[in-house]
Every structure is written in structure tokens, then in C-alpha cells.
Scaffold this motif. Structure first.
Motif, PDB file in Angstrom:
ATOM      1  N   ASP A  58       6.779  -5.515 -43.301  1.00 35.96           N
ATOM      2  CA  ASP A  58       7.271  -6.523 -44.242  1.00 35.96           C
ATOM      3  C   ASP A  58       6.332  -6.622 -45.453  1.00 35.96           C
ATOM      4  N   THR A  59       6.135  -5.503 -46.127  1.00 32.27           N
ATOM      5  CA  THR A  59       5.220  -5.466 -47.270  1.00 32.27           C
ATOM      6  C   THR A  59       5.767  -6.242 -48.464  1.00 32.27           C
ATOM      7  N   GLN A  60       7.016  -6.663 -48.404  1.00 34.29           N
ATOM      8  CA  GLN A  60       7.523  -7.544 -49.452  1.00 34.29           C
ATOM      9  C   GLN A  60       6.844  -8.906 -49.369  1.00 34.29           C
ATOM     10  N   VAL A  61       6.316  -9.246 -48.177  1.00 32.83           N
ATOM     11  CA  VAL A  61       5.528 -10.466 -48.016  1.00 32.83           C
ATOM     12  C   VAL A  61       4.120 -10.194 -48.530  1.00 32.83           C
ATOM     13  N   ASP A  62       3.433  -9.299 -47.868  1.00 32.26           N
ATOM     14  CA  ASP A  62       2.135  -8.746 -48.278  1.00 32.26           C
ATOM     15  C   ASP A  62       1.792  -7.646 -47.286  1.00 32.26           C
ATOM     16  N   ASP A  63       0.569  -7.125 -47.325  1.00 30.41           N
ATOM     17  CA  ASP A  63       0.186  -6.003 -46.459  1.00 30.41           C
ATOM     18  C   ASP A  63      -0.494  -6.460 -45.167  1.00 30.41           C
ATOM     19  N   HIS A  64      -0.537  -7.769 -44.920  1.00 32.48           N
ATOM     20  CA  HIS A  64      -1.295  -8.287 -43.786  1.00 32.48           C
ATOM     21  C   HIS A  64      -0.788  -7.755 -42.451  1.00 32.48           C
ATOM     22  N   HIS A  65       0.501  -7.948 -42.167  1.00 34.79           N
ATOM     23  CA  HIS A  65       1.033  -7.562 -40.859  1.00 34.79           C
ATOM     24  C   HIS A  65       0.937  -6.060 -40.644  1.00 34.79           C
ATOM     25  N   THR A  66       1.220  -5.288 -41.690  1.00 33.89           N
ATOM     26  CA  THR A  66       1.121  -3.831 -41.597  1.00 33.89           C
ATOM     27  C   THR A  66      -0.309  -3.419 -41.254  1.00 33.89           C
ATOM     28  N   THR A  67      -1.271  -3.962 -41.968  1.00 38.89           N
ATOM     29  CA  THR A  67      -2.673  -3.585 -41.775  1.00 38.89           C
ATOM     30  C   THR A  67      -3.167  -3.980 -40.392  1.00 38.89           C
ATOM     31  N   GLU A  68      -2.919  -5.222 -39.997  1.00 37.82           N
ATOM     32  CA  GLU A  68      -3.377  -5.704 -38.691  1.00 37.82           C
ATOM     33  C   GLU A  68      -2.719  -4.942 -37.553  1.00 37.82           C
ATOM     34  N   ASP A  69      -1.405  -4.743 -37.630  1.00 40.25           N
ATOM     35  CA  ASP A  69      -0.683  -4.105 -36.533  1.00 40.25           C
ATOM     36  C   ASP A  69      -1.028  -2.622 -36.400  1.00 40.25           C
ATOM     37  N   ILE A  70      -1.283  -1.942 -37.515  1.00 37.52           N
ATOM     38  CA  ILE A  70      -1.738  -0.548 -37.415  1.00 37.52           C
ATOM     39  C   ILE A  70      -3.125  -0.517 -36.781  1.00 37.52           C
ATOM     40  N   GLY A  71      -3.984  -1.466 -37.121  1.00 37.64           N
ATOM     41  CA  GLY A  71      -5.288  -1.550 -36.465  1.00 37.64           C
ATOM     42  C   GLY A  71      -5.148  -1.705 -34.964  1.00 37.64           C
ATOM     43  N   ILE A  72      -4.258  -2.598 -34.535  1.00 37.66           N
ATOM     44  CA  ILE A  72      -4.029  -2.812 -33.100  1.00 37.66           C
ATOM     45  C   ILE A  72      -3.516  -1.534 -32.448  1.00 37.66           C
ATOM     46  N   ALA A  73      -2.502  -0.914 -33.044  1.00 35.37           N
ATOM     47  CA  ALA A  73      -1.902   0.298 -32.468  1.00 35.37           C
ATOM     48  C   ALA A  73      -2.906   1.443 -32.396  1.00 35.37           C
ATOM     49  N   LEU A  74      -3.728   1.596 -33.438  1.00 31.44           N
ATOM     50  CA  LEU A  74      -4.729   2.659 -33.431  1.00 31.44           C
ATOM     51  C   LEU A  74      -5.786   2.390 -32.358  1.00 31.44           C
ATOM     52  N   GLY A  75      -6.207   1.143 -32.219  1.00 29.26           N
ATOM     53  CA  GLY A  75      -7.153   0.799 -31.161  1.00 29.26           C
ATOM     54  C   GLY A  75      -6.579   1.075 -29.782  1.00 29.26           C
ATOM     55  N   GLU A  76      -5.323   0.709 -29.568  1.00 30.16           N
ATOM     56  CA  GLU A  76      -4.678   0.972 -28.282  1.00 30.16           C
ATOM     57  C   GLU A  76      -4.572   2.467 -28.007  1.00 30.16           C
ATOM     58  N   ALA A  77      -4.351   3.252 -29.064  1.00 27.43           N
ATOM     59  CA  ALA A  77      -4.285   4.714 -28.908  1.00 27.43           C
ATOM     60  C   ALA A  77      -5.646   5.269 -28.491  1.00 27.43           C
ATOM     61  N   PHE A  78      -6.722   4.756 -29.080  1.00 27.16           N
ATOM     62  CA  PHE A  78      -8.062   5.172 -28.661  1.00 27.16           C
ATOM     63  C   PHE A  78      -8.272   4.859 -27.182  1.00 27.16           C
ATOM     64  N   LYS A  79      -7.931   3.639 -26.780  1.00 24.93           N
ATOM     65  CA  LYS A  79      -8.118   3.245 -25.377  1.00 24.93           C
ATOM     66  C   LYS A  79      -7.339   4.167 -24.449  1.00 24.93           C
ATOM     67  N   LYS A  80      -6.097   4.445 -24.788  1.00 29.15           N
ATOM     68  CA  LYS A  80      -5.255   5.296 -23.943  1.00 29.15           C
ATOM     69  C   LYS A  80      -5.786   6.724 -23.908  1.00 29.15           C
ATOM     70  N   ALA A  81      -6.177   7.272 -25.059  1.00 31.88           N
ATOM     71  CA  ALA A  81      -6.656   8.658 -25.125  1.00 31.88           C
ATOM     72  C   ALA A  81      -7.969   8.836 -24.364  1.00 31.88           C
ATOM     73  N   LEU A  82      -8.783   7.793 -24.294  1.00 34.96           N
ATOM     74  CA  LEU A  82     -10.078   7.878 -23.608  1.00 34.96           C
ATOM     75  C   LEU A  82      -9.960   7.753 -22.091  1.00 34.96           C
ATOM     76  N   GLY A  83      -8.855   7.238 -21.598  1.00 36.49           N
ATOM     77  CA  GLY A  83      -8.675   7.103 -20.158  1.00 36.49           C
ATOM     78  C   GLY A  83      -9.788   6.276 -19.535  1.00 36.49           C
ATOM     79  N   ASP A  84     -10.422   6.813 -18.473  1.00 36.96           N
ATOM     80  CA  ASP A  84     -11.498   6.064 -17.810  1.00 36.96           C
ATOM     81  C   ASP A  84     -12.855   6.281 -18.483  1.00 36.96           C
ATOM     82  N   LYS A  85     -12.876   7.020 -19.595  1.00 38.84           N
ATOM     83  CA  LYS A  85     -14.074   7.245 -20.429  1.00 38.84           C
ATOM     84  C   LYS A  85     -15.136   8.092 -19.720  1.00 38.84           C
ATOM     85  N   ARG A  86     -14.720   8.816 -18.720  1.00 35.55           N
ATOM     86  CA  ARG A  86     -15.640   9.656 -17.963  1.00 35.55           C
ATOM     87  C   ARG A  86     -16.234  10.733 -18.864  1.00 35.55           C
TER      88      ARG A  86
END
Length: 195
Positions: A58-86
């Protein structure tokens, strides 16, 4: 294969993201926010992460939701890709100069969420991007990744350069932290036995 694919769909954003921790720094970024595209491209290149992001927000509002939600999704991707971090190094840090800006970051893939963001931005905007959204991105990222991340700015008077130094420094810190340490021989790098 330390890879992850994520989707995040809310009333504010629709995100598709793929991450390869052992990539070459390639990817295609289409966030709908030009400055964030630039920062994520730098992040992928300096971290040597293959990263693809598509977001309809909803960038017609501003870039806040886009920026925050991509940060969340990217962080979740790191967590998933790392698995048990062994076998990972777990920690990483980088002192990065970007012209007059000097920023240090330090990362711990600890499973504990903390962001220290000691960064002062002299302007409220870079182009149309609200500079306060830099912190919002990293807050979302550490929450999604379940990690600790510190930023310390030592100098800088250009907001673009400061934010760029943050993204590049964090990428290089994370590049160290996710690296497999052959000396660990697959151990969990914690006395607790879990991260």
C-alpha cells in the motif's frame, strides 16, 4: 541447501521472497519502493546472498508497511534457511565506511531478539523514502530472524550514505555469522546445545 522461500500476505502487503545463504549476491528486487530496492540489492551483493523479492504494498499510503513487512519476511527466511544452526560461525561484525559515514554492525544468531540502533539521520527523507523506516526494517528483520543485531554510527552527515553503510555492514556481518565453520564439525555453537 541453505535456502528458503517465503510468502507474507496481509491487508497491507503481498510479498514473495526467496533466499540462498550460499549464493553469489544475485537477485531481483521489486519492492515497489526504489530506495529499498537499492538497499536490498546492496545487502544481497555484500552478503553474497541470492535474494529475490516481489512486493505489492500500500505505497499509496507510504512505504512503512512494505519496508517493515519485507524486513519480517527476510528475517523469517534467514531463520528457515539456517535450520538448527548446526556448524555456523554464529557471530559476525563489520566496521564499514561509506564516504563520510562510518557504521559498525555486530550480529549474533542467538535466537534472542534484540536491536540496538544507535544511528542518527540528519534528514527525514531520502527521495520519497522516510529515513526512520531504516530502523523499522531492522526491527522487523531481527524479530523474524530471532537474532541480536547492533548498529553504531561513528560519523556521517548524508542520510543516504548512512543508511547504505548500515545495510552493507549488516550484510557483511551476517555473511560471517551464517558461514559454516569447519572446526565446529556440525556442532551447535552454544553451551546450551540449542540456538
Amino acid at each position: 541447501m541453505r535456502q528458503a522461500e517465503m510468502t507474507r500476505v496481509t491487508n497491507e502487503t503481498d510479498i514473495t521472497l526467496s533466499l540462498d545463504l550460499d549464493g553469489t549476491g544475485c537477485g531481483e528486487i521489486n519492492s515497489g519502493c526504489g530506495f529499498l530496492d537499492h538497499m536490498l540489492t546492496l545487502f544481497a551483493r555484500h552478503g553474497r546472498f541470492d535474494l529475490s523479492v516481489t512486493c505489492k504494498g500500500d505505497t499509496q499510503v507510504d512505504d512503512h508497511h512494505t519496508t517493515e513487512d519485507i524486513g519480517i519476511a527476510l528475517g523469517e527466511a534467514f531463520k528457515k534457511a539456517l535450520g538448527d544452526k548446526r556448524g555456523i560461525t554464529r557471530y559476525g561484525s563489520c566496521m564499514l565506511p561509506m564516504d563520510e559515514a562510518l557504521v559498525m554492525s555486530a550480529a549474533d544468531l542467538s535466537g534472542r531478539v534484540w536491536l540496538s540502533y544507535d544511528v542518527t539521520l540528519p534528514t527525514q527523507k531520502v527521495g520519497t523514502f522516510d529515513t526512520e523506516l531504516g530502523k523499522e526494517f531492522w526491527l522487523g528483520f531481527v524479530r523474524g530472524a530471532e537474532m541480536t543485531l547492533h548498529f553504531k554510527m561513528f560519523s556521517g552527515d548524508n542520510s543516504h550514505h548512512i543508511l547504505e553503510a548500515c545495510f552493507k555492514s549488516a550484510a557483511r556481518s551476517l555473511r560471517q555469522a551464517v558461514r559454516i565453520d569447519p572446526e565446529l564439525q556440525g556442532e551447535i555453537p552454544s553451551t546450551k546445545g540449542v540456538l
